[in-house]
Motif scaffolding. Structure first.
Motif, short mmCIF file in Angstrom:
data_model
loop_
_atom_site.label_atom_id
_atom_site.label_comp_id
_atom_site.label_asym_id
_atom_site.label_seq_id
_atom_site.Cartn_x
_atom_site.Cartn_y
_atom_site.Cartn_z
N SER A 22 0.83 -1.21 0.00
CA SER A 22 0.00 0.00 0.00
C SER A 22 0.86 1.25 0.00
N GLU A 27 -2.94 3.08 5.89
CA GLU A 27 -3.58 2.13 4.98
C GLU A 27 -3.19 0.70 5.37
N ALA A 31 -5.64 -2.29 6.50
CA ALA A 31 -5.65 -3.54 5.72
C ALA A 31 -5.30 -4.73 6.61
N LEU A 64 -5.36 -7.67 -0.30
CA LEU A 64 -4.66 -6.44 -0.68
C LEU A 64 -4.88 -6.11 -2.15
N ARG A 67 -8.43 -4.89 -2.51
CA ARG A 67 -8.55 -3.55 -1.95
C ARG A 67 -7.97 -2.51 -2.92
N ARG A 68 -6.83 -2.88 -3.50
CA ARG A 68 -6.20 -1.95 -4.44
C ARG A 68 -7.13 -1.71 -5.64
N ARG A 71 -9.92 0.59 -4.69
CA ARG A 71 -9.51 1.98 -4.54
C ARG A 71 -9.16 2.61 -5.88
N THR A 75 -5.54 6.06 -6.27
CA THR A 75 -4.86 5.88 -5.00
C THR A 75 -3.47 5.31 -5.22
#
Lengths: 169, 352
Positions: A22, A27, A31, A64, A67-68, A71, A75
């Protein structure tokens, strides 16, 4: 295997991976919490078919990456240091022989830290799992769901990319 | 330094080379200073990454964040192993029962009989035509798997549902019939319709563009950031799907229908393909998958891991396609597959 044991053993490695991927401490904290919630949920059903480390890192990597994607690109771009700003890149770093002296150098660590953040995510994760967390090639292949041969070739390219990034090329 | 030499050095550094190859590389290292320098640089960076890992320690705040989890008992599995066996056995019994019922209600069609075949006292030679040959085992050697299907399923995060904001509605004219005392103005339907379509199209294009993976700045030879390897862009929401069940034999016809429908939308920035998923009951489910990335035409064999009616993990086995622009797996991740049991299912994605 109790949750406490998993937590004690993998708290730091999971947080480090989250921070590496991240690029941001807050962050990474968020996470890591989410990853351990998933580990907590799944631990009762973990049947030991996989190595525990493989299972934990696969949960972490899947989360992860998901999540990436949630976003979005924006981000990711913000989290990546801008090479043009001179923030992390200083040219012509000599990383040739005398590994012990160089590895102990705080300056080199800073440069490697910044260079790692600029690597593409799929390079960063293999280098970190192998060199940072000392996972075997087979464990990395299982955690990232990649063929063993891909792990070998990708790790070699990632190391070369890291070297070039540290040298500012 | 070519990629083969780099990979050799990398594996040598990690002790991954077979002894014979390691000895050969030892000899080369003794005579090639450039190779030696490369190895030493690689080793130096590896040590630096190790030092970074040793230096990075989680902040104390993490303890407080995770404290509630540590105080609670871990979640129990939905089914304990013994019950899993019972559930599997019950499913098998019900499945066999259903199959018998279906077979009774739908007897196999009989061909019109011609003249009765002459009886022969000598038995016809068994040419083995009716024997089914076992299918070749294409599965992965379980003994080599570091992570099993069940654990892989557990390791897949369940994406939280993403609600997309509703598209703004635009009033294009009166809905009620015009009253006689006050003649209604004609609604400018045609004039308004075109801009709306334009907005939708441009929004779809922007959406598709936003899903594209950022391009790397240079290739492996030209810079430090080689192009990403067939990794697709972020998928903000599961692909739009509409699943329906067929009787297995109809699957081929439906696949053709999917292909034709996909041709109709070939000019759209979104692409469609037919996904055939083999269920535990032996029937195929046909799912219409819509995606924003571009896939080379072809047939992609997939191994899907399904949980809670959605595709949670996927592996590919591309047939006859050397290169693809995006991984087919990424296009089906999160797709709804209602009626399928949790677990791994073979599937086929047909991109016309």
């Amino acid at each position: 295997m109790t949750f406490e044991e998993v937590y004690t053993r993998f708290r730091a490695p999971v947080w480090r991976l989250a921070r590496r991927l991240s690029g941001d401490e807050d962050e990474a904290l968020d996470a890591t919490q989410e990853i351990f919630i998933r580990i907590w949920r799944g631990l009762g059903g973990f049947r030991g078919e996989a190595k525990l480390s493989t299972w934990v890192f696969q949960i972490a990597w899947n989360y992860l990456r998901w999540r990436r994607r949630q976003r979005g690109r924006q981000t990711a771009l913000l989290a990546t240091p801008n090479p043009e700003s001179g923030e992390a890149v200083e040219r012509a770093v000599d990383v040739a022989p005398d590994p012990e002296r160089r590895a102990s150098s705080a300056e080199l660590l800073t440069r490697v830290d910044g260079a790692l953040q600029r690597l593409p995510e799929h390079y960063r994760v293999v280098i970190w799992l192998r060199d940072g967390e000392d996972l075997s090639y087979e464990e990395i292949a299982a955690a990232l769901d990649l063929p063993l041969g891909t792990v070998r070739s990708r790790l070699a390219r990632a190391r070369q990319a890291l070297r070039l990034a540290v040298e500012g090329r | 330094m070519n990629e083969t030499a780099l990979e050799l050095l990398s594996r040598y550094l990690d002790g991954d080379l077979p002894p014979a190859e390691a000895r050969r590389l030892d000899q080369r290292l003794a005579s090639e200073p450039q190779l030696r320098d490369e190895l030493e640089a690689m080793s130096s960076l590896r040590q630096a990454v190790r030092d970074l890992a040793a230096r990075d320690q989680p902040p104390a705040k993490l303890e407080s964040l995770l404290e509630p989890l540590r105080r609670s008992a871990p979640a129990q599995p939905v089914l304990r192993p013994a019950f899993r066996w019972l559930a599997a056995a019950a499913t098998a019994v019900i499945g066999v029962g259903l199959a018998i019922q279906v077979a009774r209600r739908n007897p196999a069609p009989t061909l019109p009989t011609r003249a009765p075949a002459p009886r022969s006292s000598s038995a016809a030679p068994d040419r083995g035509l009716s024997k089914l040959q076992p299918l070749p085992d294409r599965g992965v050697d379980k003994g080599e798997e570091l992570i099993g299907a069940a654990d892989r399923l557990l390791a897949s995060p369940l994406p939280e549902p993403q609600l997309q904001p509703a598209a703004p509605l635009e009033v294009i004219g009166p809905l009620a019939a015009p009253s006689p005392e006050r003649p209604a103005e004609p609604a400018p339907v045609e004039e308004k319709a075109a801009p709306i379509r334009d907005e939708v199209d441009s929004a779809a294009v922007k959406e598709a563009e936003s899903h594209a993976e950022p391009l790397a700045s240079a290739g492996p030879e030209g810079g430090w950031a080689p192009a990403p390897q067939a990794e697709v862009g972020p998928q903000q929401q599961p692909p739009g799907v509409s699943a329906y069940h067929d009787g297995g034999r109809e699957a081929a016809g439906l696949a053709v229908e999917q292909r034709e429908r996909a041709h109709e939308t070939a000019t759209s920035p979104m692409f469609r393909a037919g996904l055939r998923v083999l269920g535990d009951d032996g029937f195929y489910r046909m799912v219409d998958v819509t995606f924003g990335g571009r896939l080379a035409p072809g047939r992609y064999e997939l191994l899907l891991t399904v949980a809670d009616g959605r595709v949670m993990a996927c592996r590919t086995d591309t047939v006859g396609k050397a290169e693809v622009d995006a991984e087919p797996c990424a296009q089906v991740m999160g797709a709804a597959l209602s009626g399928l049991a949790d677990g791994e299912h073979a599937a086929e994605l047909v991109v016309p």
